[in-house]
Structures are given as C-alpha cells and as structure tokens.
Scaffold this motif. Structure first.
Motif, PDB file in Angstrom:
ATOM      1  N   ASP A 116       0.668  -0.884  -0.075  1.00  0.00           N
ATOM      2  CA  ASP A 116       0.119  -0.130   0.143  1.00  0.00           C
ATOM      3  C   ASP A 116       0.954   1.191   0.009  1.00  0.00           C
ATOM      4  O   ASP A 116       1.752   1.761   0.999  1.00  0.00           O
ATOM      5  N   PRO A 117       0.973   2.015  -1.009  1.00  0.00           N
ATOM      6  CA  PRO A 117       1.759   3.131  -1.127  1.00  0.00           C
ATOM      7  C   PRO A 117       1.593   4.203   0.070  1.00  0.00           C
ATOM      8  O   PRO A 117       2.901   5.030   0.361  1.00  0.00           O
ATOM      9  N   ILE A 118       0.767   4.356   0.678  1.00  0.00           N
ATOM     10  CA  ILE A 118       0.349   5.360   1.772  1.00  0.00           C
ATOM     11  C   ILE A 118       1.070   4.454   3.280  1.00  0.00           C
ATOM     12  O   ILE A 118       1.535   4.948   3.997  1.00  0.00           O
ATOM     13  N   LYS A 119       0.091   3.331   3.455  1.00  0.00           N
ATOM     14  CA  LYS A 119       0.200   2.492   4.631  1.00  0.00           C
ATOM     15  C   LYS A 119       1.596   1.892   5.019  1.00  0.00           C
ATOM     16  O   LYS A 119       1.975   1.823   5.974  1.00  0.00           O
ATOM     17  N   ASP A 120       2.195   1.359   4.012  1.00  0.00           N
ATOM     18  CA  ASP A 120       3.290   0.439   4.159  1.00  0.00           C
ATOM     19  C   ASP A 120       4.808   1.445   4.129  1.00  0.00           C
ATOM     20  O   ASP A 120       5.910   0.666   4.225  1.00  0.00           O
ATOM     21  N   PHE A 121       4.607   2.645   3.713  1.00  0.00           N
ATOM     22  CA  PHE A 121       5.930   3.564   3.905  1.00  0.00           C
ATOM     23  C   PHE A 121       6.059   4.856   4.536  1.00  0.00           C
ATOM     24  O   PHE A 121       4.843   5.239   4.716  1.00  0.00           O
ATOM     25  N   VAL A 122       7.130   5.370   4.635  1.00  0.00           N
ATOM     26  CA  VAL A 122       7.431   6.663   5.437  1.00  0.00           C
ATOM     27  C   VAL A 122       8.130   7.516   4.378  1.00  0.00           C
ATOM     28  O   VAL A 122       9.261   7.011   4.147  1.00  0.00           O
ATOM     29  N   PRO A 123       7.609   8.150   3.863  1.00  0.00           N
ATOM     30  CA  PRO A 123       8.282   9.039   2.785  1.00  0.00           C
ATOM     31  C   PRO A 123       9.477   9.914   3.374  1.00  0.00           C
ATOM     32  O   PRO A 123       9.458  10.505   4.617  1.00  0.00           O
ATOM     33  N   ILE A 124      10.702   9.970   2.812  1.00  0.00           N
ATOM     34  CA  ILE A 124      11.738  10.940   3.180  1.00  0.00           C
ATOM     35  C   ILE A 124      11.901  12.197   2.593  1.00  0.00           C
ATOM     36  O   ILE A 124      12.004  12.995   3.174  1.00  0.00           O
ATOM     37  N   SER A 125      12.187  12.095   1.411  1.00  0.00           N
ATOM     38  CA  SER A 125      12.147  13.188   0.325  1.00  0.00           C
ATOM     39  C   SER A 125      12.405  12.533  -0.989  1.00  0.00           C
ATOM     40  O   SER A 125      12.853  11.449  -1.339  1.00  0.00           O
ATOM     41  N   ARG A 126      11.975  13.462  -2.111  1.00  0.00           N
ATOM     42  CA  ARG A 126      12.163  13.277  -3.352  1.00  0.00           C
ATOM     43  C   ARG A 126      13.747  13.793  -3.507  1.00  0.00           C
ATOM     44  O   ARG A 126      14.482  14.135  -2.596  1.00  0.00           O
ATOM     45  N   ILE A 127      14.226  12.775  -4.630  1.00  0.00           N
ATOM     46  CA  ILE A 127      15.712  12.861  -4.925  1.00  0.00           C
ATOM     47  C   ILE A 127      15.976  13.856  -6.297  1.00  0.00           C
ATOM     48  O   ILE A 127      16.732  14.600  -6.152  1.00  0.00           O
ATOM     49  N   ALA A 128      14.806  13.327  -7.220  1.00  0.00           N
ATOM     50  CA  ALA A 128      15.145  13.933  -8.541  1.00  0.00           C
ATOM     51  C   ALA A 128      13.863  13.676  -9.328  1.00  0.00           C
ATOM     52  O   ALA A 128      12.864  12.810  -8.862  1.00  0.00           O
ATOM     53  N   THR A 129      13.721  14.515 -10.473  1.00  0.00           N
ATOM     54  CA  THR A 129      12.653  14.404 -11.344  1.00  0.00           C
ATOM     55  C   THR A 129      13.229  14.296 -12.967  1.00  0.00           C
ATOM     56  O   THR A 129      14.201  15.129 -12.999  1.00  0.00           O
ATOM     57  N   PHE A 130      12.618  13.334 -13.663  1.00  0.00           N
ATOM     58  CA  PHE A 130      12.709  13.307 -15.173  1.00  0.00           C
ATOM     59  C   PHE A 130      11.891  13.792 -15.772  1.00  0.00           C
ATOM     60  O   PHE A 130      10.922  12.972 -16.157  1.00  0.00           O
ATOM     61  N   PRO A 131      11.655  15.172 -16.167  1.00  0.00           N
ATOM     62  CA  PRO A 131      10.490  15.571 -16.845  1.00  0.00           C
ATOM     63  C   PRO A 131      10.374  15.035 -18.278  1.00  0.00           C
ATOM     64  O   PRO A 131      11.647  14.962 -19.111  1.00  0.00           O
ATOM     65  N   LEU A 132       9.244  14.758 -18.699  1.00  0.00           N
ATOM     66  CA  LEU A 132       9.157  14.248 -19.946  1.00  0.00           C
ATOM     67  C   LEU A 132       9.160  15.385 -21.064  1.00  0.00           C
ATOM     68  O   LEU A 132       8.578  16.275 -21.023  1.00  0.00           O
ATOM     69  N   VAL A 133       9.919  15.108 -22.336  1.00  0.00           N
ATOM     70  CA  VAL A 133      10.007  15.938 -23.424  1.00  0.00           C
ATOM     71  C   VAL A 133       9.009  15.545 -24.456  1.00  0.00           C
ATOM     72  O   VAL A 133       9.290  14.123 -24.762  1.00  0.00           O
ATOM     73  N   ILE A 134       8.316  16.364 -25.179  1.00  0.00           N
ATOM     74  CA  ILE A 134       7.483  15.832 -26.431  1.00  0.00           C
ATOM     75  C   ILE A 134       8.568  16.155 -27.489  1.00  0.00           C
ATOM     76  O   ILE A 134       8.987  17.210 -27.840  1.00  0.00           O
ATOM     77  N   THR A 135       8.790  14.879 -28.031  1.00  0.00           N
ATOM     78  CA  THR A 135       9.662  14.657 -29.266  1.00  0.00           C
ATOM     79  C   THR A 135       8.943  14.089 -30.415  1.00  0.00           C
ATOM     80  O   THR A 135       7.981  13.189 -30.280  1.00  0.00           O
TER      81      THR A 135
END
Length: 330
Positions: A116-135
């Motif tokens: 369960d993405p909410i109940k089973d984990f404790v978030p710490i922080s995001r690290i990075a994002t890969f934005p999608l490019v329209i090609t």
C-alpha cells in the motif's frame, strides 16, 4: 503497613525499569544510527538512469553517515517486486526504498499489488525528477507545439506514439495529451523507451514522450525534434526547450520522479536523520551536476511530510489517467 508500602514501591520501580528497558533500545538505536551498512532496494535493473542516480546519491550518503549504503536491485512486475520487498522489510532504518512513479501508478494499473503506497511506507524526500519531453521525427511539418497539435488533430487515429509499456509514464503522457489537447493518437507499447526511440528515429512512429537521458543524444544529433518539456519550470537538462505552458499547452505536466522511502514504523529520529543527510547530498553542487549529467533535475522536499503530501496527490492523478487509458494488468 510498612511492608505493604515497600512492596508497592518495589512494583512501581520494577514497572518503570521495564518501561525504560523497552524504550531505551529504540532511542539508543536512533541515536547511534547507523552502526552497520544500509541497504537501498532499487526496483529496477542495474545500469538504467534510476539505478545510476541512486548509486550516485548512495555513495555520498555513505560518506556522510560513516557507513556504506549498498544498492540491491530487485526488478520485476513493473517494480512491484522491489516495492513489495521493501514494504515487508524490518523498519529499523537499514532497509530503504528508491521510490518512483510506478509506486503510485501500479495500484490503479494492476489487479493487485503487494504493498500500500500510503500505509506501508514513510516518505523521506524526493531525490530528482525526469520531466518528459515531447519529441517527434524531424519530418513532422511543425515548428511549434500549437502547430504540432493542429497537425495531430488533422490526422485522427493516424499518429502513433511509443512508450515503455502499458501504464508507463510515456503511455499516460499520450493519454493526457489526447485529453488536454483534444487529439486522437494511437499508442504503441515497446519494451522500454530506447526501443521506441529507435523506431521514432526511423520514422516507424511519429511521437515519443521521453525523459532527457534518452532524448538528449538524439536531440543534439538532430535526429529528433523537441517541442516542449512537461514540467512547471524549464528543466536544467534541456534549458532551451520551453515548458508546455510557455509553448501553449497549459494543463499538460507529467514527469517521472525518484525519492527515498523507509518501511512504515521506522523511528522518526532515523527518518529525520536520513532526511537531513539527503538534504546535504542534494545540496552539494557536484552531486547536482552529476544528476544533470544523467538528465535529472535534483528535487528535495524541505520536510518528509511534503513528500508524503506529494505521494497522496499523485495516486488519484495517475488513477484518473489509468482509467482513461483503459489499461489493466491482471
């Protein structure tokens, strides 16, 4: 009376001692943490952008924490194998998870998931994002995003876009574009975005929503064209490419994110220490440059609760797109 009073005192002292004994190991554990190597489960095969990114961050975390941070690759079932393994891990701070977009997509895509993405984990922080490019392939007769949208609209059901599979972020990007831009494209799933990019270059398909690590080499060689990056702000990885808002398509924002999580029940003191350490890592100019070289924009949440909020918002966002796509994996 004195004997009874002494007995009562002895019982009270014993109770206090028992409670203190129960509490001390947890507090001491958090205070001394870490005293042995830390394992990070990466739900991806070794060698890809996400795996390399986590190794860069893990090496620096290890330096700061004084213990090795070891990567354990657990790919399979759309990352569900690694997610499930992390969810079942002991919540002591010695097993962590590299989370990514499928963590919040898969509950809507798969008939069942082992976490369960909410109940089973404790978030710490995001690290990075890969934005999608329209090609697109260079032969597409459009110079701007509005021109591209007009061209796609003029050929309903004829323009093919490739993705890395059902329910992947490049697939759902096409679903979102059809919705926001009122286009009608045909989805062609591949076993990975690189395979889709190969067919884009040879003009077997016309569009790919790709992350900068895959798109950049071909953009530099002129083998593909980029129209916009689907993020609120321009990406440092492709600074000359406008955002979708700048290019005339508001409401089209989609990206792959990576973040660090711990199993639910991990002591808050450990979570805070990991969060502070990750902040130091991502604040290092050399690390930021390494991430840029990988095509990623560094991302750090000032508090773990902000990452938790991000995940909570992500789940219904992806659910709506998955439902619109009709994709389902049993």
């Amino acid at each position: 009376m004195t004997t009874r009073r002494n007995a009562f005192i002895r019982r009270a002292v014993l109770c206090i001692a028992v409670l203190a004994a129960a509490a001390t190991p947890r507090s001491a554990q958090a205070l001394d943490y870490p005293v042995r190597p830390i394992q990070v489960i990466v739900p991806l095969a070794a060698g890809g952008p996400g795996d390399i990114l986590m190794r860069v961050v893990a090496d620096k975390m290890g330096e700061l924490l004084g213990q090795r941070v070891i990567i354990e690759n657990r790919p399979g079932a759309g990352s569900n194998v690694g997610f499930g393994a992390a969810a079942r891990s002991t919540p002591d701070g010695y097993t962590l998870l590299l989370g990514l977009a499928p963590l919040t997509i898969n509950p809507s895509l798969f008939k069942s998931v082992p976490y369960d993405p909410i109940k089973d984990f404790v978030p710490i922080s995001r690290i990075a994002t890969f934005p999608l490019v329209i090609t697109t392939h260079p032969s597409i007769p459009a110079k701007t995003l509005p021109e591209l949208i007009a061209y796609i609209r003029s050929k309903p059901g004829e323009m093919n876009y490739g993705s890395s599979g059902l329910g992947s972020t490049p697939h759902l990007a096409g679903v979102l574009m059809d919705k926001v831009a009122q286009t009608k494209m045909v989805h062609v799933p591949y076993n990975g975005v690189p395979a889709a990019m190969t067919d884009l270059i040879t003009n077997r398909i016309q569009i790919v929503f790709a992350g900068p690590p895959i798109a950049l080499p071909f953009l530099k060689e002129g083998k593909i064209k980029a129209f916009a990056v689907a993020s609120p702000e321009r990406s440092a990885t492709v600074p000359d490419v406008p955002t979708t808002v700048e290019a005339g398509l508001p409401g089209f924002e989609i990206a792959t994110w990576y973040g660090l999580l711990a199993p639910a029940g991990t002591p808050s003191e450990i979570v805070e220490k990991l969060h502070a350490t990750l902040g130091q890592v991502l604040g290092d100019p050399a690390i930021k440059q390494r991430l840029l070289d990988l095509g990623a924009d560094a991302a750090f949440d000032a508090r773990p609760s902000l990452f938790a909020d991000y995940i909570a918002r992500d789940i219904p966002y992806w659910r709506e797109l998955v439902q619109s796509s009709g994709a389902r994996i049993d």
